[in-house]
Write an enzyme that holds these catalytic residues in place. Structure first.
Site, PDB file in Angstrom:
ATOM      1  N   TYR A   1      -5.326   1.394  15.452  1.00  0.00           N
ATOM      2  CA  TYR A   1      -4.171   1.482  16.349  1.00  0.00           C
ATOM      3  C   TYR A   1      -4.551   1.333  17.813  1.00  0.00           C
ATOM      4  O   TYR A   1      -3.913   0.614  18.561  1.00  0.00           O
ATOM      5  CB  TYR A   1      -3.445   2.823  16.152  1.00  0.00           C
ATOM      6  CG  TYR A   1      -2.744   2.904  14.821  1.00  0.00           C
ATOM      7  CD1 TYR A   1      -1.459   2.417  14.670  1.00  0.00           C
ATOM      8  CD2 TYR A   1      -3.383   3.439  13.708  1.00  0.00           C
ATOM      9  CE1 TYR A   1      -0.813   2.453  13.443  1.00  0.00           C
ATOM     10  CE2 TYR A   1      -2.748   3.481  12.478  1.00  0.00           C
ATOM     11  CZ  TYR A   1      -1.464   2.986  12.345  1.00  0.00           C
ATOM     12  OH  TYR A   1      -0.835   3.014  11.138  1.00  0.00           O
TER      13      TYR A   1
ATOM     14  N   HIS B   1      -3.141  10.766   0.589  1.00  0.00           N
ATOM     15  CA  HIS B   1      -2.678  10.549   1.967  1.00  0.00           C
ATOM     16  C   HIS B   1      -2.153  11.894   2.473  1.00  0.00           C
ATOM     17  O   HIS B   1      -0.984  12.040   2.805  1.00  0.00           O
ATOM     18  CB  HIS B   1      -1.620   9.445   2.005  1.00  0.00           C
ATOM     19  CG  HIS B   1      -1.472   8.773   3.347  1.00  0.00           C
ATOM     20  ND1 HIS B   1      -1.610   7.420   3.530  1.00  0.00           N
ATOM     21  CD2 HIS B   1      -1.180   9.271   4.574  1.00  0.00           C
ATOM     22  CE1 HIS B   1      -1.405   7.104   4.808  1.00  0.00           C
ATOM     23  NE2 HIS B   1      -1.141   8.224   5.467  1.00  0.00           N
TER      24      HIS B   1
ATOM     25  N   ARG C   1       0.858  -1.183   0.000  1.00  0.00           N
ATOM     26  CA  ARG C   1       0.000   0.000   0.000  1.00  0.00           C
ATOM     27  C   ARG C   1       0.893   1.231   0.000  1.00  0.00           C
ATOM     28  O   ARG C   1       1.653   1.450   0.944  1.00  0.00           O
ATOM     29  CB  ARG C   1      -0.910  -0.011   1.235  1.00  0.00           C
ATOM     30  CG  ARG C   1      -1.747   1.209   1.292  1.00  0.00           C
ATOM     31  CD  ARG C   1      -2.714   1.283   2.445  1.00  0.00           C
ATOM     32  NE  ARG C   1      -3.244   2.623   2.375  1.00  0.00           N
ATOM     33  CZ  ARG C   1      -3.458   3.434   3.401  1.00  0.00           C
ATOM     34  NH1 ARG C   1      -3.264   3.014   4.639  1.00  0.00           N
ATOM     35  NH2 ARG C   1      -3.882   4.655   3.209  1.00  0.00           N
TER      36      ARG C   1
ATOM     37  N   GLU D   1      -7.810   7.949   5.895  1.00  0.00           N
ATOM     38  CA  GLU D   1      -8.264   8.518   7.159  1.00  0.00           C
ATOM     39  C   GLU D   1      -8.940   9.881   6.989  1.00  0.00           C
ATOM     40  O   GLU D   1      -8.450  10.902   7.497  1.00  0.00           O
ATOM     41  CB  GLU D   1      -7.095   8.625   8.136  1.00  0.00           C
ATOM     42  CG  GLU D   1      -6.457   7.274   8.416  1.00  0.00           C
ATOM     43  CD  GLU D   1      -5.569   7.258   9.661  1.00  0.00           C
ATOM     44  OE1 GLU D   1      -5.203   8.349  10.130  1.00  0.00           O
ATOM     45  OE2 GLU D   1      -5.261   6.172  10.145  1.00  0.00           O
TER      46      GLU D   1
ATOM     47  N   ASN E   1      -8.060   1.085   9.176  1.00  0.00           N
ATOM     48  CA  ASN E   1      -6.830   1.301   9.957  1.00  0.00           C
ATOM     49  C   ASN E   1      -7.192   1.218  11.437  1.00  0.00           C
ATOM     50  O   ASN E   1      -8.180   1.826  11.861  1.00  0.00           O
ATOM     51  CB  ASN E   1      -6.248   2.706   9.723  1.00  0.00           C
ATOM     52  CG  ASN E   1      -5.815   2.959   8.288  1.00  0.00           C
ATOM     53  OD1 ASN E   1      -5.859   2.071   7.445  1.00  0.00           O
ATOM     54  ND2 ASN E   1      -5.389   4.181   8.015  1.00  0.00           N
TER      55      ASN E   1
ATOM     56  N   GLU F   1      -3.963  -0.472   7.673  1.00  0.00           N
ATOM     57  CA  GLU F   1      -2.868  -0.086   8.576  1.00  0.00           C
ATOM     58  C   GLU F   1      -3.117  -0.690   9.946  1.00  0.00           C
ATOM     59  O   GLU F   1      -4.242  -0.706  10.434  1.00  0.00           O
ATOM     60  CB  GLU F   1      -2.786   1.437   8.801  1.00  0.00           C
ATOM     61  CG  GLU F   1      -2.281   2.236   7.653  1.00  0.00           C
ATOM     62  CD  GLU F   1      -2.212   3.732   7.973  1.00  0.00           C
ATOM     63  OE1 GLU F   1      -2.077   4.104   9.159  1.00  0.00           O
ATOM     64  OE2 GLU F   1      -2.311   4.523   7.016  1.00  0.00           O
TER      65      GLU F   1
HETATM   66  C1  FCB Z   1      -2.079   6.884  10.694  1.00  0.00           C
HETATM   67  C2  FCB Z   1      -1.652   7.473   9.376  1.00  0.00           C
HETATM   68  C3  FCB Z   1      -0.272   7.052   8.940  1.00  0.00           C
HETATM   69  C4  FCB Z   1       0.681   6.977  10.114  1.00  0.00           C
HETATM   70  C5  FCB Z   1       0.085   6.153  11.229  1.00  0.00           C
HETATM   71  C6  FCB Z   1       0.999   5.985  12.416  1.00  0.00           C
HETATM   72  O1  FCB Z   1      -3.016   7.719  11.285  1.00  0.00           O
HETATM   73  O2  FCB Z   1      -2.540   7.106   8.354  1.00  0.00           O
HETATM   74  O3  FCB Z   1       0.158   7.936   7.953  1.00  0.00           O
HETATM   75  O4  FCB Z   1       1.025   8.245  10.512  1.00  0.00           O
HETATM   76  O5  FCB Z   1      -1.098   6.749  11.665  1.00  0.00           O
END
Ligand code: FCB
Length: 474
Positions: A315, A141, A97, A186, A313, A379
């Protein structure tokens, strides 16, 4: 408080019942990959006629990024992309990607495409295909041409047709070889961080401009979707949505309702218009919604983008509470602790709580929200900043732990019916982490930003290569 997201071991399905086992196996044909983005890795900001982006302007403004870091050089991937592709091959990855920098294609955000800019992505795509790696191209992006910001940026509705024109020109060149596309990365984060909180480019702090930006982005998403499909109806198109379970900060009903409002705003604001032609209910005051967004009759058709799959994505979760006095956006009335998870005991080096079960939760929730659409994880990853040790190697057991736990939760989601078909680790390389500059390292590969950009495969890179080869996490 107790949170129901914690799996009940007694209720865990047996391996026989699911076929996939309970041991971290992934479905046959699952696609393993890694992710990056143009401004974070390419460098070469003046090469081959590239125009200025809002991130060039922002990063060069005093105090905007940690240590004044910029993406001027980054990982120099514009010149070293062959090394990147070779690394993907060494890691047994079958999907890459990457994003296309709009200001390389249209330096001023409009007009005919810059052939030298297109040629770079030609080379990258061809190198990937030669290596047997699927290109997954992101159109945006976060690097808006500065010329368009000067005309109002995303809050200006005219940016939507500009974006669709850019998408059409890119597709005209690459759609013969790139089948899989992500329109936006995002959308909620670049609109809110860029126009509401001001922590990211273009650094504006205007909640009303932010709301308008969200609507322009939805218009642009629908228009770009059709531009891609006009080039070839067989293209597979989505965006990469950053999603998170929104946990109420207490068991009060007000906090539960706030968490649900925030889920709709953060997780669904760019998904619902695409799939249903309208915004999720119960977020903005109904009678003000059209005025706040700049909604016009007919927009219900423009925002439509019947995705072929859903990019996600993930985290870290958020904790949400009711905020009677509001937070600047009319009607929203939430207070959010981003990156905080109930009961979390660990954080990554960037300060985000680690909560692997939240990955399972939000993948399952999004699968319910969108029906049977295939899901690709676009992600997931962690910042741990260990560098080379005395032995010259990079030992990063914490990243291995983070990835292992998250992948086990993802495997569990697939067993429980979530149609996940791909996983992309953020990131292939340490890179420019936006306002944090080079201080936060997310890579499977270490990059020496003070030297010549030398790459060293981290322990986690070797480990991830094994996961990809076995299609299973231990
Ligand atoms: C996400 C972004 C990516 C990177 C990660 C850690 O929010 O899409 O570009 O910064 O976090």
């Amino acid at each position: 408080m107790e949170h129901s997201h914690r799996p009940d071991p007694a209720a865990a399905p047996s391996s026989d019942a699911t076929g996939g086992g309970t041991d971290g196996a992934f479905p046959a044909g699952f696609l393993w990959g890694a992710a990056s983005s143009a401004y974070q890795v390419e460098g070469a900001v003046d090469a081959d006629g590239r125009g200025e982006s809002i991130w060039d302007r922002f990063a060069h403004s005093a105090g905007a990024t940690l240590n004044g870091d910029t993406g001027d050089v980054a990982c120099d991937s514009y010149r070293r992309y062959r090394e990147d592709v070779a690394l993907l091959g060494r890691f047994n990855l079958k999907s890459y990607r990457f994003s296309i920098a709009w200001p390389r294609i249209q330096p001023d955000g409009q007009g005919p495409a810059n052939p030298l800019g297109l040629a770079y992505y030609d080379r990258l795509v061809d190198a990937l295909l030669e290596a047997g790696i699927r290109p997954l191209a992101t159109l945006y992006h976060w690097d808006l041409p500065q010329a368009l910001e000067d005309q109002g940026g995303w809050p200006n509705r005219d940016t939507a047709p500009r974006f669709a024109d850019y998408a059409a020109q890119v597709a005209a060149r690459l759609a013969d070889r790139v089948q899989h596309w992500l329109i936006f990365n995002e959308p909620k984060t670049f609109t809110s961080a860029g126009y509401w909180h001001g922590a990211h480019a273009p650094g504006r702090r205007d909640p009303l401009a932010f709301l308008k930006a969200t609507h322009t982005v939805n218009l642009a998403q629908g228009s770009a979707f059709r531009a891609l499909k006009a080039q070839s109806s067989t293209l597979q198109v989505s965006s990469a949505f950053d999603v998170a379970p929104m946990f109420p900060a207490s068991s009060s009903y007000a906090d539960l309702a706030a968490a649900e409002r925030w889920h709709r705003f953060q997780n669904l604001w760019f998904v619902h218009p695409a799939l249903h032609g309208r915004y999720p209910a119960g977020v903005l005051p109904a009678e003000q919604q059209e005025a706040l967004l700049g909604w016009r009759s007919g927009d219900e058709r423009i925002v439509r983008a019947p995705f072929d799959f859903l990019g996600l994505n993930y985290y870290t979760p958020s904790l949400v509470s009711h905020a009677p006095l509001g937070n600047g956006v009319p009607g929203l009335r939430v207070n959010v602790q981003w990156g905080k998870a109930p009961g979390a005991t660990a954080t990554t080096d960037i300060g985000w709580d680690v909560q692997p079960a939240g990955f399972y939760d939000i993948v399952m929730r999004m699968a319910y929200e969108v029906g049977s659409l295939p899901i690709e994880i676009t992600e997931n990853g962690a910042a741990y900043n260990a560098g080379p040790g005395a032995d010259g190697l990079v030992h990063d057991p914490q990243r291995i732990g983070y990835l292992r736990e998250h992948l086990r939760e993802l495997a569990r989601a697939t067993r429980d019916g979530a149609p996940v078909r791909a996983y992309h680790c953020w990131s292939l390389l340490d890179n420019f982490e936006w306002a944090r500059g080079y201080s936060q390292r997310f890579g499977l590969v270490h990059v020496d930003f003070n030297g010549q950009g030398a790459r060293i495969i981290k322990d986690s890179g070797h480990w991830f290569a094994g996961v990809a080869a076995r299609n299973r996490v231990d």
